[in-house]
Scaffold this active site. Structure first.
Site, PDB file in Angstrom:
ATOM      1  N   LYS A  13       6.786  33.512  10.372  1.00  0.00           N
ATOM      2  CA  LYS A  13       6.812  32.115   9.926  1.00  0.00           C
ATOM      3  C   LYS A  13       6.024  31.210  10.903  1.00  0.00           C
ATOM      4  O   LYS A  13       5.551  31.667  11.932  1.00  0.00           O
ATOM      5  CB  LYS A  13       8.262  31.650   9.803  1.00  0.00           C
TER       6      LYS A  13
HETATM    7  C1  LIG Z   1      11.655  32.298   0.589  1.00  0.00           C
HETATM    8  C2  LIG Z   1      12.528  32.885   1.655  1.00  0.00           C
HETATM    9  N1  LIG Z   1      13.819  32.545   1.702  1.00  0.00           N
HETATM   10  C3  LIG Z   1      14.651  33.046   2.635  1.00  0.00           C
HETATM   11  C4  LIG Z   1      14.213  33.944   3.577  1.00  0.00           C
HETATM   12  C5  LIG Z   1      15.199  34.528   4.559  1.00  0.00           C
HETATM   13  O1  LIG Z   1      14.894  34.205   5.886  1.00  0.00           O
HETATM   14  P1  LIG Z   1      15.390  35.176   7.076  1.00  0.00           P
HETATM   15  O2  LIG Z   1      14.523  36.373   7.055  1.00  0.00           O
HETATM   16  O3  LIG Z   1      15.171  34.325   8.304  1.00  0.00           O
HETATM   17  O4  LIG Z   1      16.818  35.463   6.834  1.00  0.00           O
HETATM   18  C6  LIG Z   1      12.888  34.332   3.573  1.00  0.00           C
HETATM   19  C7  LIG Z   1      12.418  35.316   4.575  1.00  0.00           C
HETATM   20  O5  LIG Z   1      11.346  35.816   4.594  1.00  0.00           O
HETATM   21  C8  LIG Z   1      12.012  33.803   2.590  1.00  0.00           C
HETATM   22  O6  LIG Z   1      10.727  34.167   2.536  1.00  0.00           O
END
Ligand SMILES: Cc1ncc(COP(=O)(O)O)c(C=O)c1O
Length: 400
Positions: free
Chosen positions: A199
């Site tokens: 990210k």
């Molecule tokens: C659109 C979206 N929502 C939620 C998440 C979840 O984030 P995390 O991996 O930090 O739990 C991601 C992770 O890539 C994502 O791309």
């Protein structure tokens, strides 16, 4: 580093790159490392002062009143669903084209994710499709700023106002983006972020929820700490032992050394977004001359944060399917990916909610022709040229 090796690319000739260019990568520098080391040398590894400092700086950055730090983006989504009181039988409308976590958070609370289709050119949640899925059980809409492009918030806000719903922005792709001059993080009732290494800003794992609603922020603060009203440091300051668990919560806390990294990363966030936008502009200019490659359309009322850069292939002009194009680009040393397999295709959703092909045909058609190309802050334009050379080579090879 993954080495492509001496083997020939599968469609002939030597590979464009000898080492694989990943689709995303963190941007860490000595200032980031020094910030973490300093936090590790302090008294507080978790529930210390860096947490509130990071939350305040993040809220200021996106222009929201409150920010709540949590252990990852999925926890942020879960906390958002909890704060809104999503419970058994409640429906939340979620785009079919997203990461599974956008829908899973509804299920954690016993709710039902209702999948809505996307605009075929932007792959963003289509407000007309949302409206068609509203029932008496609908409680919220989950907008996902797919790839880093903000959704059509005026249209979505009009729908939530008309039906008395809550609007959540899964902004995990879109930190640093904006809609009509308003930064992502300030656009919905609750806005969730992920700090995974690919990210814009990373804390290893990490997440944040922003809101202007102090009551919702307070609910999430308790939720991330087992449902307990005070944390370890507050009790130490008060000199007492007593605490109360007022609801069932989780341990979704983010550590102080992660928050120190987040604060350091936040300083270079504008530069990180600018660099990604430069790579995207370079790709866009080149793809204007490749008829079989169609970048996603970007609306003119947004600033796109470019967490990801996707193209759709015009398969009618080619002799092969996306699978062969994917394999050919990988053999060229380009670390392509696919974002995403529509969530309603996953076996869990088919089994539990009876979803499957045909539910969201536009997302399903897009999935068949979609590939994610590398984009990250430290990628050079020479790297981007390698991607373009590889795509051009593969397109020529497989032209009909
Ligand atoms: C659109 C979206 N929502 C939620 C998440 C979840 O984030 P995390 O991996 O930090 O739990 C991601 C992770 O890539 C994502 O791309």
């Amino acid at each position: 580093m993954i080495v492509v090796g001496e083997k020939l690319a599968i469609h002939g000739g030597a590979s464009v790159r000898q080492t694989v260019l990943p689709y995303g990568h963190q941007w860490l520098d000595e200032a980031d490392i020094a910030a973490v080391v300093e936090a590790l040398r302090s008294d507080w590894l978790t529930t210390g002062p860096k947490v509130a400092e990071f939350e305040q700086a993040f809220a200021n950055f996106v222009g929201a009143r409150k920010a709540t730090a949590v252990s990852n983006g999925t926890a942020a989504l879960h906390a958002a669903m909890y704060a809104l009181g999503i419970g058994p039988g409640d429906e939340v409308i979620v785009p079919a084209m997203t990461f599974a976590a956008s829908a899973n958070c509804v299920v954690y609370q016993g709710g039902i994710p209702v999948f809505a289709d996307v605009d075929p050119e932007t792959l963003l949640l289509d407000p007309a499709q949302v409206e068609a899925k509203i029932t008496s059980r609908t409680k919220a809409i989950m907008a996902v700023d797919y790839a880093g492009q903000p959704c059509d918030y005026d249209a979505l806000q009009a729908i939530v106002d008309r039906h008395g719903l809550a609007l959540v922005d899964d902004a995990c792709h879109a930190l640093g983006g904006s809609y009509k001059g308003h930064l992502v993080g300030s656009l919905a009732n609750l806005n969730t972020f992920s700090f995974h290494p690919v990210k814009h800003l990373t804390t290893g794992e990490g997440g944040m929820i922003t809101t202007n609603d102090a009551g919702l922020a307070q609910r999430m603060r308790i939720f991330r700490n087992h449902g307990i009203t005070t944390d370890h440091r507050q009790r130490a300051e008060q000199g007492g032992f007593f605490y109360e668990m007022v609801d069932l919560g989780y341990n979704y806390r983010l550590t102080d050394f992660q928050c120190a990294l987040g604060l350091s990363q936040l300083r270079k966030l504008p530069e990180c977004v600018r660099r990604r936008q430069t790579i995207a502009a370079h790709y866009n200019a080149a793809f204007a001359n490749m008829s079989a490659v169609r970048p996603l359309v970007v609306r003119n009322d947004v600033s796109h944060a470019y967490h990801l850069y996707m193209v759709q292939f015009d398969l009618e002009q080619l002799t092969v399917s996306r699978g062969e194009i994917f394999a050919a680009l990988r053999a060229e040393g380009i670390g392509v990916n696919v974002h995403y397999i529509p969530v309603h295709f996953h076996p869990y959703y088919r089994r539990r909610f009876g979803t499957g092909p045909g539910l969201c045909p536009l997302a399903e058609a897009a999935y068949e022709r979609l590939i994610t190309l590398p984009i990250f802050a430290q990628m050079s334009l020479t790297d981007a040229d390698d991607v373009l050379t590889a795509v051009d080579k593969v397109m020529r090879y497989y032209r009909r």
